[in-house]
Design a protein around this motif. Structure first.
Motif, PDB file in Angstrom:
ATOM      1  N   MET A 286       0.921  -0.649  -0.312  1.00 39.67           N
ATOM      2  CA  MET A 286       0.239   0.282  -0.172  1.00 39.67           C
ATOM      3  C   MET A 286       1.450   1.277   0.299  1.00 39.67           C
ATOM      4  N   THR A 287       1.782   1.500   0.841  1.00 37.35           N
ATOM      5  CA  THR A 287       2.935   2.638   1.065  1.00 37.35           C
ATOM      6  C   THR A 287       3.420   2.697  -0.485  1.00 37.35           C
ATOM      7  N   ASP A 288       3.925   1.904  -0.500  1.00 39.99           N
ATOM      8  CA  ASP A 288       5.330   1.812  -1.910  1.00 39.99           C
ATOM      9  C   ASP A 288       4.031   2.422  -2.865  1.00 39.99           C
ATOM     10  N   GLY A 289       2.915   1.837  -3.664  1.00 37.42           N
ATOM     11  CA  GLY A 289       1.788   1.908  -4.724  1.00 37.42           C
ATOM     12  C   GLY A 289       1.372   3.506  -4.777  1.00 37.42           C
ATOM     13  N   PHE A 290       0.978   3.717  -2.790  1.00 39.86           N
ATOM     14  CA  PHE A 290       0.565   5.454  -3.195  1.00 39.86           C
ATOM     15  C   PHE A 290       2.005   5.798  -3.467  1.00 39.86           C
ATOM     16  N   GLY A 291       2.755   6.389  -2.918  1.00 40.62           N
ATOM     17  CA  GLY A 291       3.857   6.978  -2.511  1.00 40.62           C
ATOM     18  C   GLY A 291       4.557   7.451  -3.900  1.00 40.62           C
ATOM     19  N   THR A 292       4.476   6.086  -4.756  1.00 34.20           N
ATOM     20  CA  THR A 292       5.030   5.982  -6.082  1.00 34.20           C
ATOM     21  C   THR A 292       3.999   5.846  -7.164  1.00 34.20           C
ATOM     22  N   GLY A 293       3.103   6.547  -7.089  1.00 30.53           N
ATOM     23  CA  GLY A 293       1.720   7.143  -8.354  1.00 30.53           C
ATOM     24  C   GLY A 293       1.205   5.585  -8.785  1.00 30.53           C
ATOM     25  N   ARG A 294       1.489   4.611  -8.106  1.00 22.96           N
ATOM     26  CA  ARG A 294       0.398   4.081  -8.609  1.00 22.96           C
ATOM     27  C   ARG A 294      -1.115   3.650  -7.835  1.00 22.96           C
ATOM     28  N   TYR A 295      -1.397   3.997  -6.933  1.00 25.09           N
ATOM     29  CA  TYR A 295      -2.469   3.792  -6.046  1.00 25.09           C
ATOM     30  C   TYR A 295      -2.665   5.108  -6.310  1.00 25.09           C
ATOM     31  N   MET A 296      -3.822   5.864  -6.547  1.00 25.78           N
ATOM     32  CA  MET A 296      -4.362   6.697  -6.549  1.00 25.78           C
ATOM     33  C   MET A 296      -5.179   7.081  -4.861  1.00 25.78           C
ATOM     34  N   MET A 297      -5.706   6.592  -4.380  1.00 27.57           N
ATOM     35  CA  MET A 297      -6.713   6.638  -3.969  1.00 27.57           C
ATOM     36  C   MET A 297      -6.486   5.210  -2.478  1.00 27.57           C
ATOM     37  N   LEU A 298      -6.522   5.544  -1.296  1.00 28.48           N
ATOM     38  CA  LEU A 298      -7.016   4.415   0.088  1.00 28.48           C
ATOM     39  C   LEU A 298      -7.188   4.999   1.483  1.00 28.48           C
ATOM     40  N   LEU A 299      -7.985   3.365   1.862  1.00 28.03           N
ATOM     41  CA  LEU A 299      -8.325   4.491   3.000  1.00 28.03           C
ATOM     42  C   LEU A 299      -7.795   3.750   3.991  1.00 28.03           C
ATOM     43  N   GLU A 300      -7.381   5.057   4.821  1.00 33.92           N
ATOM     44  CA  GLU A 300      -6.182   4.401   6.660  1.00 33.92           C
ATOM     45  C   GLU A 300      -5.888   5.139   7.345  1.00 33.92           C
ATOM     46  N   GLY A 301      -5.590   4.926   8.564  1.00 32.88           N
ATOM     47  CA  GLY A 301      -5.579   5.143   9.504  1.00 32.88           C
ATOM     48  C   GLY A 301      -4.517   6.092   9.292  1.00 32.88           C
ATOM     49  N   PRO A 302      -4.736   7.122  11.141  1.00 30.29           N
ATOM     50  CA  PRO A 302      -3.434   8.062  11.786  1.00 30.29           C
ATOM     51  C   PRO A 302      -1.961   7.550  11.156  1.00 30.29           C
ATOM     52  N   TRP A 303      -1.547   6.004  11.633  1.00 27.80           N
ATOM     53  CA  TRP A 303      -0.180   5.692  11.557  1.00 27.80           C
ATOM     54  C   TRP A 303       0.477   5.636   9.358  1.00 27.80           C
ATOM     55  N   LYS A 304      -0.312   5.559   8.842  1.00 19.33           N
ATOM     56  CA  LYS A 304      -0.204   6.175   7.122  1.00 19.33           C
ATOM     57  C   LYS A 304       0.235   7.235   7.495  1.00 19.33           C
ATOM     58  N   ILE A 305       0.159   8.355   8.059  1.00 15.26           N
ATOM     59  CA  ILE A 305       0.765   9.786   8.081  1.00 15.26           C
ATOM     60  C   ILE A 305       2.204   9.462   8.044  1.00 15.26           C
ATOM     61  N   ALA A 306       2.936   8.502   9.793  1.00 18.47           N
ATOM     62  CA  ALA A 306       4.434   8.600   9.939  1.00 18.47           C
ATOM     63  C   ALA A 306       5.179   7.771   8.910  1.00 18.47           C
ATOM     64  N   GLU A 307       4.055   6.613   8.511  1.00 14.71           N
ATOM     65  CA  GLU A 307       4.896   5.991   7.178  1.00 14.71           C
ATOM     66  C   GLU A 307       4.926   6.588   6.212  1.00 14.71           C
ATOM     67  N   MET A 308       4.192   7.501   5.277  1.00 17.17           N
ATOM     68  CA  MET A 308       4.639   8.136   4.411  1.00 17.17           C
ATOM     69  C   MET A 308       5.638   9.728   4.542  1.00 17.17           C
ATOM     70  N   GLU A 309       5.611   9.859   5.977  1.00 22.90           N
ATOM     71  CA  GLU A 309       6.840  10.712   6.595  1.00 22.90           C
ATOM     72  C   GLU A 309       8.253   9.935   5.798  1.00 22.90           C
ATOM     73  N   GLY A 310       8.198   9.046   6.635  1.00 19.75           N
ATOM     74  CA  GLY A 310       9.211   8.567   6.478  1.00 19.75           C
ATOM     75  C   GLY A 310      10.009   7.841   5.337  1.00 19.75           C
ATOM     76  N   ALA A 311       8.662   7.662   4.571  1.00 18.92           N
ATOM     77  CA  ALA A 311       9.421   6.765   3.229  1.00 18.92           C
ATOM     78  C   ALA A 311       8.777   7.266   1.475  1.00 18.92           C
ATOM     79  N   TYR A 312       7.973   8.389   1.971  1.00 16.17           N
ATOM     80  CA  TYR A 312       8.009   9.181   1.031  1.00 16.17           C
ATOM     81  C   TYR A 312       7.757  10.883   0.840  1.00 16.17           C
ATOM     82  N   PRO A 313       8.614  11.035   2.447  1.00 18.01           N
ATOM     83  CA  PRO A 313       7.921  12.398   2.818  1.00 18.01           C
ATOM     84  C   PRO A 313       8.386  13.697   1.243  1.00 18.01           C
ATOM     85  N   ASP A 314       8.731  13.558   0.821  1.00 22.52           N
ATOM     86  CA  ASP A 314       7.844  14.949  -0.928  1.00 22.52           C
ATOM     87  C   ASP A 314       6.755  14.286  -1.383  1.00 22.52           C
ATOM     88  N   PHE A 315       6.197  13.257  -1.237  1.00 24.45           N
ATOM     89  CA  PHE A 315       4.394  13.208  -2.527  1.00 24.45           C
ATOM     90  C   PHE A 315       4.150  13.872  -1.324  1.00 24.45           C
TER      91      PHE A 315
END
Length: 446
Positions: A286-315
Protein backbone atom coordinates in the motif's frame (compact mmCIF):
# COMPACT_ATOMS: atom_id res chain seq x y z
CA UNK A 1 -20.30 -13.19 38.34
CA UNK A 2 -19.96 -15.88 35.72
CA UNK A 3 -18.71 -19.28 36.80
CA UNK A 4 -15.02 -19.90 36.32
CA UNK A 5 -15.63 -23.34 34.80
CA UNK A 6 -16.65 -21.57 31.60
CA UNK A 7 -13.00 -20.75 31.03
CA UNK A 8 -11.89 -24.35 30.46
CA UNK A 9 -14.81 -25.03 28.18
CA UNK A 10 -14.03 -22.04 26.03
CA UNK A 11 -10.25 -21.88 26.09
CA UNK A 12 -9.70 -24.13 23.08
CA UNK A 13 -12.30 -22.32 21.03
CA UNK A 14 -10.82 -18.98 21.94
CA UNK A 15 -7.31 -20.07 21.06
CA UNK A 16 -8.35 -20.98 17.52
CA UNK A 17 -9.38 -17.38 16.95
CA UNK A 18 -5.83 -16.07 17.47
CA UNK A 19 -4.76 -16.28 13.86
CA UNK A 20 -7.81 -14.38 12.74
CA UNK A 21 -7.45 -11.61 15.29
CA UNK A 22 -5.24 -8.96 13.82
CA UNK A 23 -6.12 -5.66 15.28
CA UNK A 24 -8.41 -4.45 12.75
CA UNK A 25 -9.72 -7.52 11.35
CA UNK A 26 -7.34 -9.50 9.34
CA UNK A 27 -7.74 -12.96 8.23
CA UNK A 28 -6.48 -11.61 5.02
CA UNK A 29 -6.13 -8.00 6.19
CA UNK A 30 -3.88 -6.88 8.97
CA UNK A 31 -3.99 -3.42 10.37
CA UNK A 32 -0.44 -2.08 10.31
CA UNK A 33 0.46 -0.64 13.70
CA UNK A 34 3.95 -0.09 15.00
CA UNK A 35 2.79 -1.06 18.49
CA UNK A 36 2.32 -4.63 17.30
CA UNK A 37 5.78 -5.08 15.82
CA UNK A 38 7.88 -4.95 18.96
CA UNK A 39 9.75 -7.77 20.65
CA UNK A 40 8.21 -8.89 23.93
CA UNK A 41 9.72 -6.97 26.82
CA UNK A 42 8.94 -7.17 30.51
CA UNK A 43 8.93 -3.95 32.51
CA UNK A 44 9.24 -5.43 35.97
CA UNK A 45 8.68 -8.98 37.09
CA UNK A 46 5.98 -10.70 35.06
CA UNK A 47 3.58 -12.17 37.56
CA UNK A 48 -0.11 -12.04 38.24
CA UNK A 49 0.35 -12.48 41.98
CA UNK A 50 -0.90 -9.46 43.92
CA UNK A 51 0.45 -8.04 47.16
CA UNK A 52 -2.52 -7.59 49.46
CA UNK A 53 -2.62 -4.63 51.82
CA UNK A 54 -1.48 -5.72 55.26
CA UNK A 55 -1.85 -4.34 58.77
CA UNK A 56 1.52 -2.61 58.26
CA UNK A 57 0.06 -0.75 55.27
CA UNK A 58 2.28 -2.44 52.72
CA UNK A 59 1.40 -1.20 49.22
CA UNK A 60 -0.92 -3.08 46.92
CA UNK A 61 0.72 -4.02 43.60
CA UNK A 62 -1.50 -4.18 40.55
CA UNK A 63 -0.28 -5.85 37.38
CA UNK A 64 -0.96 -4.07 34.11
CA UNK A 65 -0.35 -5.98 30.87
CA UNK A 66 -0.23 -4.05 27.62
CA UNK A 67 1.14 -4.09 24.10
CA UNK A 68 2.85 -0.74 23.83
CA UNK A 69 6.10 -1.37 22.00
CA UNK A 70 8.93 -1.52 24.54
CA UNK A 71 10.96 1.00 22.55
CA UNK A 72 8.04 3.28 21.76
CA UNK A 73 7.28 6.78 22.94
CA UNK A 74 4.04 5.43 24.41
CA UNK A 75 5.90 2.99 26.65
CA UNK A 76 8.39 5.64 27.67
CA UNK A 77 5.54 7.95 28.66
CA UNK A 78 3.79 5.15 30.54
CA UNK A 79 6.88 4.16 32.53
CA UNK A 80 8.45 7.56 33.14
CA UNK A 81 5.50 9.94 33.33
CA UNK A 82 2.17 8.24 33.95
CA UNK A 83 2.97 5.46 36.39
CA UNK A 84 5.20 7.67 38.58
CA UNK A 85 2.45 10.30 38.73
CA UNK A 86 -0.21 7.71 39.54
CA UNK A 87 1.89 6.20 42.31
CA UNK A 88 2.62 9.66 43.71
CA UNK A 89 -1.10 10.43 43.81
CA UNK A 90 -1.93 6.96 45.20
CA UNK A 91 0.86 6.16 47.70
CA UNK A 92 -0.70 2.84 48.72
CA UNK A 93 -0.61 1.41 45.18
CA UNK A 94 2.26 0.24 42.98
CA UNK A 95 1.91 -0.60 39.28
CA UNK A 96 3.85 -3.45 37.70
CA UNK A 97 3.60 -2.82 33.93
CA UNK A 98 4.42 -5.68 31.57
CA UNK A 99 4.84 -5.25 27.80
CA UNK A 100 4.01 -8.03 25.34
CA UNK A 101 3.78 -8.30 21.61
CA UNK A 102 0.18 -7.83 20.52
CA UNK A 103 -0.47 -11.46 19.52
CA UNK A 104 1.49 -12.79 22.50
CA UNK A 105 -0.62 -10.74 24.89
CA UNK A 106 -3.78 -12.40 23.60
CA UNK A 107 -2.28 -15.87 23.98
CA UNK A 108 -0.84 -15.22 27.43
CA UNK A 109 -4.19 -13.95 28.67
CA UNK A 110 -5.85 -17.15 27.48
CA UNK A 111 -3.24 -19.26 29.24
CA UNK A 112 -3.41 -17.15 32.39
CA UNK A 113 -7.18 -17.48 32.47
CA UNK A 114 -6.77 -21.24 32.61
CA UNK A 115 -4.11 -21.17 35.31
CA UNK A 116 -5.72 -18.45 37.43
CA UNK A 117 -2.83 -16.00 37.04
CA UNK A 118 -4.49 -13.14 35.20
CA UNK A 119 -3.26 -9.58 35.72
CA UNK A 120 -5.45 -7.01 37.40
CA UNK A 121 -5.79 -4.79 34.35
CA UNK A 122 -4.89 -5.06 30.66
CA UNK A 123 -4.92 -2.95 27.54
CA UNK A 124 -7.01 -5.05 25.18
CA UNK A 125 -7.66 -4.83 21.48
CA UNK A 126 -11.34 -3.91 21.32
CA UNK A 127 -12.03 -7.03 19.24
CA UNK A 128 -11.02 -9.22 22.21
CA UNK A 129 -13.66 -7.89 24.62
CA UNK A 130 -16.57 -10.13 23.52
CA UNK A 131 -14.33 -13.21 23.54
CA UNK A 132 -13.09 -12.60 27.08
CA UNK A 133 -16.56 -11.62 28.30
CA UNK A 134 -17.89 -14.95 27.07
CA UNK A 135 -15.16 -16.69 29.08
CA UNK A 136 -16.44 -14.97 32.21
CA UNK A 137 -13.12 -13.38 33.16
CA UNK A 138 -13.93 -9.66 32.82
CA UNK A 139 -15.53 -7.36 35.37
CA UNK A 140 -18.81 -5.68 34.37
CA UNK A 141 -17.83 -2.15 35.34
CA UNK A 142 -21.32 -0.70 35.17
CA UNK A 143 -22.49 -3.26 37.74
CA UNK A 144 -19.58 -3.10 40.19
CA UNK A 145 -18.22 0.46 40.05
CA UNK A 146 -20.54 3.03 41.62
CA UNK A 147 -19.04 5.96 39.73
CA UNK A 148 -18.87 4.16 36.37
CA UNK A 149 -21.54 6.35 34.75
CA UNK A 150 -19.69 9.54 35.69
CA UNK A 151 -16.41 8.25 34.27
CA UNK A 152 -18.01 6.87 31.10
CA UNK A 153 -19.79 10.15 30.40
CA UNK A 154 -16.42 11.85 29.97
CA UNK A 155 -15.34 9.45 27.19
CA UNK A 156 -16.42 9.25 23.57
CA UNK A 157 -19.65 7.28 23.14
CA UNK A 158 -18.44 5.75 19.88
CA UNK A 159 -15.24 4.45 21.47
CA UNK A 160 -17.07 3.21 24.57
CA UNK A 161 -19.35 1.10 22.38
CA UNK A 162 -16.44 -1.27 21.69
CA UNK A 163 -16.58 -2.55 25.28
CA UNK A 164 -20.35 -3.04 25.40
CA UNK A 165 -21.52 -6.65 25.39
CA UNK A 166 -25.02 -7.81 26.28
CA UNK A 167 -25.99 -4.45 27.73
CA UNK A 168 -23.02 -4.21 30.09
CA UNK A 169 -19.64 -2.52 29.91
CA UNK A 170 -16.48 -4.60 30.26
CA UNK A 171 -13.90 -1.86 29.84
CA UNK A 172 -13.17 1.81 29.38
CA UNK A 173 -12.11 3.08 26.00
CA UNK A 174 -8.40 3.90 26.19
CA UNK A 175 -7.45 5.13 22.74
CA UNK A 176 -9.14 5.02 19.38
CA UNK A 177 -8.52 5.26 15.66
CA UNK A 178 -10.38 5.08 12.42
CA UNK A 179 -9.84 5.46 8.68
CA UNK A 180 -10.30 8.32 6.23
CA UNK A 181 -9.60 8.79 2.52
CA UNK A 182 -6.04 9.57 1.43
CA UNK A 183 -5.69 10.84 -2.15
CA UNK A 184 -3.00 11.83 -4.66
CA UNK A 185 -3.31 15.60 -5.06
CA UNK A 186 -1.47 15.80 -8.39
CA UNK A 187 -3.48 12.97 -9.92
CA UNK A 188 -6.76 14.69 -9.15
CA UNK A 189 -5.46 17.98 -10.51
CA UNK A 190 -4.22 16.38 -13.73
CA UNK A 191 -7.52 14.56 -14.24
CA UNK A 192 -9.52 17.72 -13.54
CA UNK A 193 -11.84 16.03 -11.06
CA UNK A 194 -13.02 17.01 -7.62
CA UNK A 195 -12.25 15.08 -4.46
CA UNK A 196 -15.18 12.67 -3.94
CA UNK A 197 -17.66 13.54 -1.23
CA UNK A 198 -20.25 10.88 -2.12
CA UNK A 199 -19.99 7.19 -2.97
CA UNK A 200 -21.15 7.87 -6.52
CA UNK A 201 -18.39 10.46 -6.93
CA UNK A 202 -15.91 8.00 -5.43
CA UNK A 203 -16.78 5.30 -7.98
CA UNK A 204 -16.53 7.81 -10.82
CA UNK A 205 -13.14 9.04 -9.58
CA UNK A 206 -11.79 5.51 -9.22
CA UNK A 207 -12.67 4.74 -12.81
CA UNK A 208 -11.26 7.98 -14.20
CA UNK A 209 -7.97 7.70 -12.32
CA UNK A 210 -7.30 4.06 -13.29
CA UNK A 211 -5.35 3.23 -16.43
CA UNK A 212 -1.69 3.64 -17.39
CA UNK A 213 0.80 6.35 -16.52
CA UNK A 214 3.32 8.13 -18.76
CA UNK A 215 5.75 5.26 -18.27
CA UNK A 216 3.24 2.72 -19.52
CA UNK A 217 2.69 1.28 -16.03
CA UNK A 218 -0.75 0.29 -14.82
CA UNK A 219 -2.23 2.53 -12.15
CA UNK A 220 -5.29 1.93 -10.03
CA UNK A 221 -7.86 4.39 -8.77
CA UNK A 222 -8.09 2.76 -5.35
CA UNK A 223 -6.11 0.32 -3.23
CA UNK A 224 -7.60 -2.03 -0.66
CA UNK A 225 -5.11 -4.39 1.02
CA UNK A 226 -7.63 -6.94 2.30
CA UNK A 227 -11.27 -8.01 2.22
CA UNK A 228 -12.35 -8.38 5.84
CA UNK A 229 -14.51 -6.28 8.12
CA UNK A 230 -11.92 -3.59 8.83
CA UNK A 231 -11.68 -3.01 5.09
CA UNK A 232 -15.26 -3.49 3.94
CA UNK A 233 -17.34 -2.03 6.75
CA UNK A 234 -16.88 1.65 5.76
CA UNK A 235 -18.36 0.86 2.34
CA UNK A 236 -21.12 -1.39 3.67
CA UNK A 237 -22.21 1.03 6.39
CA UNK A 238 -21.88 4.20 4.32
CA UNK A 239 -24.03 2.63 1.60
CA UNK A 240 -26.69 1.78 4.17
CA UNK A 241 -25.87 -1.88 4.73
CA UNK A 242 -25.02 -3.84 7.87
CA UNK A 243 -23.30 -6.98 9.12
CA UNK A 244 -25.82 -7.89 11.83
CA UNK A 245 -28.66 -6.30 13.73
CA UNK A 246 -27.71 -3.79 16.43
CA UNK A 247 -27.83 -6.44 19.12
CA UNK A 248 -25.40 -8.66 17.19
CA UNK A 249 -27.78 -11.61 17.40
CA UNK A 250 -28.90 -12.04 13.76
CA UNK A 251 -27.37 -11.60 10.30
CA UNK A 252 -30.14 -12.56 7.88
CA UNK A 253 -31.62 -9.44 6.38
CA UNK A 254 -28.48 -7.48 7.24
CA UNK A 255 -25.38 -9.06 5.70
CA UNK A 256 -27.55 -10.00 2.72
CA UNK A 257 -29.58 -6.80 2.59
CA UNK A 258 -29.90 -5.01 -0.74
CA UNK A 259 -27.55 -2.27 0.47
CA UNK A 260 -24.83 -4.66 1.65
CA UNK A 261 -25.02 -6.62 -1.59
CA UNK A 262 -24.72 -3.40 -3.59
CA UNK A 263 -21.60 -2.40 -1.65
CA UNK A 264 -19.89 -5.74 -2.30
CA UNK A 265 -20.97 -5.76 -5.95
CA UNK A 266 -19.63 -2.23 -6.40
CA UNK A 267 -16.19 -3.36 -5.26
CA UNK A 268 -16.35 -6.47 -7.45
CA UNK A 269 -17.31 -4.44 -10.53
CA UNK A 270 -14.41 -2.02 -10.00
CA UNK A 271 -12.03 -4.93 -9.58
CA UNK A 272 -13.29 -6.61 -12.76
CA UNK A 273 -12.63 -3.35 -14.62
CA UNK A 274 -9.05 -3.22 -13.33
CA UNK A 275 -9.76 -0.04 -11.38
CA UNK A 276 -8.95 -1.33 -7.89
CA UNK A 277 -6.57 -3.92 -6.45
CA UNK A 278 -4.33 -4.62 -3.47
CA UNK A 279 -5.40 -7.80 -1.67
CA UNK A 280 -3.76 -10.31 -3.98
CA UNK A 281 -0.39 -11.90 -3.29
CA UNK A 282 2.22 -10.01 -5.28
CA UNK A 283 0.33 -6.69 -5.39
CA UNK A 284 2.35 -3.57 -4.66
CA UNK A 285 2.34 -2.82 -0.90
CA UNK A 286 0.00 0.00 0.00
CA UNK A 287 2.51 2.63 1.07
CA UNK A 288 4.83 2.00 -1.87
CA UNK A 289 1.99 1.95 -4.36
CA UNK A 290 0.59 5.21 -3.04
CA UNK A 291 3.94 6.96 -2.72
CA UNK A 292 5.03 6.02 -6.24
CA UNK A 293 1.78 7.09 -7.87
CA UNK A 294 0.46 3.63 -8.69
CA UNK A 295 -2.49 3.83 -6.26
CA UNK A 296 -4.48 7.06 -6.37
CA UNK A 297 -6.67 6.64 -3.29
CA UNK A 298 -6.80 4.53 -0.15
CA UNK A 299 -8.61 4.34 3.17
CA UNK A 300 -6.19 4.29 6.06
CA UNK A 301 -5.57 5.27 9.65
CA UNK A 302 -3.37 7.88 11.35
CA UNK A 303 -0.32 5.60 11.28
CA UNK A 304 -0.17 6.11 7.50
CA UNK A 305 0.87 9.73 8.04
CA UNK A 306 4.07 8.64 9.80
CA UNK A 307 4.68 5.91 7.24
CA UNK A 308 4.42 8.36 4.33
CA UNK A 309 6.60 10.90 6.12
CA UNK A 310 9.28 8.28 6.62
CA UNK A 311 9.17 6.62 3.20
CA UNK A 312 7.94 9.35 0.82
CA UNK A 313 8.40 12.72 2.57
CA UNK A 314 8.06 14.72 -0.67
CA UNK A 315 4.90 13.03 -1.93
CA UNK A 316 1.92 15.38 -2.04
CA UNK A 317 -1.28 13.89 -0.71
CA UNK A 318 -4.30 15.11 1.22
CA UNK A 319 -7.13 13.55 3.21
CA UNK A 320 -10.89 13.78 3.41
CA UNK A 321 -13.70 11.89 5.07
CA UNK A 322 -15.30 8.65 3.93
CA UNK A 323 -17.45 9.41 0.86
CA UNK A 324 -21.08 9.48 1.95
CA UNK A 325 -23.78 7.14 0.74
CA UNK A 326 -27.29 6.23 1.76
CA UNK A 327 -26.06 5.52 5.30
CA UNK A 328 -23.98 8.69 5.58
CA UNK A 329 -20.21 8.88 6.00
CA UNK A 330 -19.40 6.03 8.36
CA UNK A 331 -15.91 4.78 9.09
CA UNK A 332 -14.81 1.82 11.20
CA UNK A 333 -13.52 2.09 14.76
CA UNK A 334 -10.26 0.58 15.85
CA UNK A 335 -8.36 1.10 19.05
CA UNK A 336 -7.93 -0.37 22.49
CA UNK A 337 -9.83 -0.58 25.76
CA UNK A 338 -8.57 -0.97 29.31
CA UNK A 339 -10.34 -3.77 31.18
CA UNK A 340 -10.34 -5.30 34.64
CA UNK A 341 -10.30 -9.03 35.33
CA UNK A 342 -12.56 -10.64 37.91
CA UNK A 343 -9.57 -11.71 40.01
CA UNK A 344 -8.27 -8.15 40.31
CA UNK A 345 -7.72 -6.03 43.37
CA UNK A 346 -10.68 -4.07 42.13
CA UNK A 347 -10.43 -0.89 44.17
CA UNK A 348 -6.82 -0.27 43.16
CA UNK A 349 -7.37 -1.45 39.60
CA UNK A 350 -10.32 0.90 39.14
CA UNK A 351 -8.28 3.86 40.37
CA UNK A 352 -5.62 3.06 37.76
CA UNK A 353 -8.20 2.67 34.99
CA UNK A 354 -9.72 6.04 35.84
CA UNK A 355 -6.28 7.64 35.88
CA UNK A 356 -5.38 6.22 32.44
CA UNK A 357 -8.56 7.64 30.94
CA UNK A 358 -8.49 11.05 32.58
CA UNK A 359 -7.50 14.16 30.65
CA UNK A 360 -3.90 14.32 31.91
CA UNK A 361 -2.94 10.78 30.90
CA UNK A 362 -4.88 11.02 27.65
CA UNK A 363 -3.16 14.23 26.62
CA UNK A 364 0.28 12.84 27.49
CA UNK A 365 -0.40 9.81 25.28
CA UNK A 366 -1.71 12.12 22.55
CA UNK A 367 1.77 13.63 22.38
CA UNK A 368 2.93 10.16 21.29
CA UNK A 369 0.32 9.85 18.54
CA UNK A 370 -2.43 8.04 20.46
CA UNK A 371 -5.88 9.47 19.67
CA UNK A 372 -7.61 10.27 22.98
CA UNK A 373 -11.10 9.16 23.94
CA UNK A 374 -11.40 11.64 26.82
CA UNK A 375 -13.65 14.47 25.67
CA UNK A 376 -11.71 17.15 27.53
CA UNK A 377 -8.39 15.97 26.11
CA UNK A 378 -9.85 16.12 22.61
CA UNK A 379 -10.36 19.85 23.09
CA UNK A 380 -6.72 20.46 24.01
CA UNK A 381 -4.20 22.27 21.82
CA UNK A 382 -2.11 19.09 21.84
CA UNK A 383 -4.86 17.27 19.97
CA UNK A 384 -5.90 20.17 17.76
CA UNK A 385 -2.33 20.46 16.44
CA UNK A 386 -1.61 16.74 16.15
CA UNK A 387 -1.06 14.88 12.89
CA UNK A 388 -4.13 12.79 13.67
CA UNK A 389 -6.44 15.84 13.91
CA UNK A 390 -8.14 15.06 10.54
CA UNK A 391 -9.38 11.78 12.00
CA UNK A 392 -11.33 13.30 14.89
CA UNK A 393 -14.49 13.99 12.89
CA UNK A 394 -14.50 10.46 11.46
CA UNK A 395 -14.16 8.95 14.93
CA UNK A 396 -17.26 10.70 16.24
CA UNK A 397 -19.49 8.94 13.66
CA UNK A 398 -17.51 5.71 13.17
CA UNK A 399 -18.94 2.36 14.24
CA UNK A 400 -17.51 -0.66 15.97
CA UNK A 401 -17.50 -4.01 14.25
CA UNK A 402 -20.01 -6.43 15.84
CA UNK A 403 -19.15 -6.98 19.51
CA UNK A 404 -19.80 -10.71 19.43
CA UNK A 405 -17.61 -13.49 20.77
CA UNK A 406 -17.50 -15.17 17.37
CA UNK A 407 -16.52 -12.06 15.41
CA UNK A 408 -13.08 -13.43 14.50
CA UNK A 409 -14.66 -16.47 12.86
CA UNK A 410 -17.28 -14.32 11.17
CA UNK A 411 -14.61 -11.98 9.88
CA UNK A 412 -12.72 -14.87 8.33
CA UNK A 413 -15.88 -16.16 6.65
CA UNK A 414 -16.64 -12.67 5.34
CA UNK A 415 -13.20 -12.45 3.74
CA UNK A 416 -13.59 -15.87 2.12
CA UNK A 417 -17.05 -15.02 0.78
CA UNK A 418 -16.06 -11.65 -0.66
CA UNK A 419 -12.91 -13.13 -2.21
CA UNK A 420 -15.17 -15.57 -4.08
CA UNK A 421 -17.19 -12.62 -5.40
CA UNK A 422 -14.06 -10.78 -6.51
CA UNK A 423 -12.83 -13.87 -8.34
CA UNK A 424 -16.13 -14.22 -10.18
CA UNK A 425 -17.00 -17.52 -8.51
CA UNK A 426 -20.25 -16.17 -7.05
CA UNK A 427 -22.41 -13.11 -7.38
CA UNK A 428 -22.55 -10.78 -4.39
CA UNK A 429 -26.13 -11.87 -3.73
CA UNK A 430 -25.26 -15.58 -3.81
CA UNK A 431 -22.30 -15.12 -1.49
CA UNK A 432 -24.11 -12.87 0.99
CA UNK A 433 -27.20 -15.10 1.12
CA UNK A 434 -24.99 -18.07 1.97
CA UNK A 435 -23.02 -16.01 4.46
CA UNK A 436 -26.22 -14.94 6.24
CA UNK A 437 -27.00 -18.57 7.02
CA UNK A 438 -23.45 -19.19 8.25
CA UNK A 439 -23.46 -16.08 10.41
CA UNK A 440 -26.83 -16.93 11.96
CA UNK A 441 -25.53 -20.36 12.95
CA UNK A 442 -22.42 -18.81 14.52
CA UNK A 443 -24.42 -16.22 16.43
CA UNK A 444 -26.90 -18.81 17.68
CA UNK A 445 -24.03 -20.91 19.03
CA UNK A 446 -22.55 -18.17 21.20
Amino acid sequence: MKKSKKVLALILTAATCLAALAGCGSSAPVQTKNDYESQETTNGTETAAKEETTADNDPVTINFWHHYSAQSAENDTLMNVLIPKFEEENPGIKVNAVSHEWADLHEKLLISAQSGTLPDVARLDSAWIPEFEKMGILTALDEEMSDYADIASGLLDSAMSTAQVGGHSYGLALNTNSKILFYNVQAFSDAGIDVPQTMDEFVEAVRKLAGTNENGQQVWGYNEPALAGWNLCPFIWSMGGAITNEEGTAASGYINSTETIEAIQMMADLYAEGAITGWNSGDIPMTDGFGTGRYMMLLEGPWKIAEMEGAYPDFEYATTGIPAGKGGSVSVLGGEDISMFNSANKEAAWKFMKFMTDSFAQEEMAKCGQIPVNKAALESDTVRNADFAPFIDAITTAKSRPTTACWSEMDNELSVAVTAVMNGEKTAKEAMDELAVTFDEMLAGQ
